[in-house]
Write an enzyme that holds these catalytic residues in place. Sequence first.
Site, PDB file in Angstrom:
ATOM      1  N   SER A  59       0.817  -1.221   0.000  1.00 23.17           N
ATOM      2  CA  SER A  59       0.000   0.000   0.000  1.00 23.17           C
ATOM      3  C   SER A  59       0.847   1.265   0.000  1.00 23.17           C
ATOM      4  O   SER A  59       0.371   2.316  -0.434  1.00 23.17           O
ATOM      5  CB  SER A  59      -0.926   0.023   1.216  1.00 23.17           C
ATOM      6  OG  SER A  59      -1.941  -0.923   1.048  1.00 23.17           O
TER       7      SER A  59
ATOM      8  N   THR B 116      -1.425   4.631   3.191  1.00 20.56           N
ATOM      9  CA  THR B 116      -2.046   5.437   2.129  1.00 20.56           C
ATOM     10  C   THR B 116      -2.092   6.928   2.493  1.00 20.56           C
ATOM     11  O   THR B 116      -1.536   7.751   1.750  1.00 20.56           O
ATOM     12  CB  THR B 116      -3.439   4.896   1.757  1.00 20.56           C
ATOM     13  OG1 THR B 116      -3.311   3.518   1.426  1.00 20.56           O
ATOM     14  CG2 THR B 116      -4.027   5.650   0.584  1.00 20.56           C
TER      15      THR B 116
HETATM   16 ZN   LIG Z   1      -2.749  -4.585   2.414  1.00 24.35          ZN
END
Ligand SMILES: [Zn+2]
Length: 458
Positions: free
Chosen positions: A91, A144
């Site tokens: 991510s 993120t």
């Molecule tokens: Zn993940």
Amino acid sequence: MKSKLTVIAVTLLVSACNSTKISKVEVVEPSHPKNIIMIVGDGMGPAYTSAYRYFNDDPNTSEIEDTVFDRTLVGMSSTYPAKVSGVVTDSAAGATALSAGVKTYNGAIGVDVNKQPVETVLERAKSLGKKTGVVVTSQINHATPASFMAHNVKRSNYNEIADSYVENHAKYDFVLGGGWKFFLREDRNLITEFQDLGFQYIDEYAGLATLQKDKPVIGLFGDVGLPWALDDSDPSRLKTMTKAAIEHIENEQGFFMLIEASQVDWAGHSNDIAAAMGEMQDLAMTLEYLEQYVATHPDTLVVLTADHSTGGFTLGADGQYSWFPEVLKTIQHSPSKIAEKLVDTEITQQYVDELFGFTLTEAELAQLEEAKEPTKEKQQLDSKGNPYADSSANIQKKALYAAAKHIVDKRTITGWTTGAHTAVDVPVFAFGSQSDIFNGLITNTEIANKVFSLLGEK
Ligand SMILES: [Zn+2]
């Protein structure tokens, strides 16, 4: 791929001395949406949006209804990271591609393969005078959001990333998610530091209704992430937070916002289809709200994608031509919450039927009872063969969680191939101003680069 350019015919009136000359100059430039909202469905590969369609289907009609995902789909994106990390992204690299337009190594937070910081779309938006907002269901310093708001060589440097938010506080106007553990620490109370810098702090959803418009906001609603949508006091908390954010950061210069449905990924890692559909439902409601917003604010662009897919989730498994999402609609709690409740309470038919929202068979009941038995085999052993110092309640909870998920998987005929990520392409959804520039098959970095071009140069 289409690229929409607006041709502006500018008529210049040039006056010089006593003579007046009129000349026409054609200026070709992309039009810039006033507001840009990027959404990441973390881990939301194509199987998740397909699953949501069948989960959402009205059983009383002969057709299968389109979802908000179906009507806003514009293309697909590949997700591979920099070559040094192979083709399966994490991510951090995935979000850095989406935030900065740079393919980097797995674990990188807003830095390139040489570990150098790279400008993010959120930073560009702020430098252009827009307000910025971040709304996530993970901790706000998770991979993120961190890849849009910070620069760090390693995603697991959670405290360093949280510290950097205070140092860079001028870049953010509105930040909501979880993370008490990282912001209210023994060595440093980042919340009082934020307050000293003029931020308003709230720690429950009710606080969203009482915010002062002229001060930046930080809101944390969980120790790490927020509870699963299925268990949260507000099952559509992503939508609630998104609405509050827009109301707060709307302004003449426009805004940039990052929204993340963070826990689709966590459900995928846990191979938990019930929790996954709860998160998808919250994301769908958020997107439906944004459709309405764009209808009245056509100068707004919304673009949604996933950073990767998680879990190797399949609709249909074990050689069967079926997928039955019906029980996912009646389940009353997440399987992990059901497990937690069954540790403390006697397993009876009536109680488990209530928790699951359907009648369990004798065999399913027996699976739960067996999971609750404290046996030696259930204890995980360390490298020396000794049991981990895990409490027996915790061991029971893990076994009950696995059993509850197994029951749901078998009922729905859901399959999983991994507890990690996969390299499959992910869908891209867009609507509003300039949304057709995301059409077709692109790679994740192009999404950021298109957003940069729509924001414009400093
Ligand atoms: Zn993940």
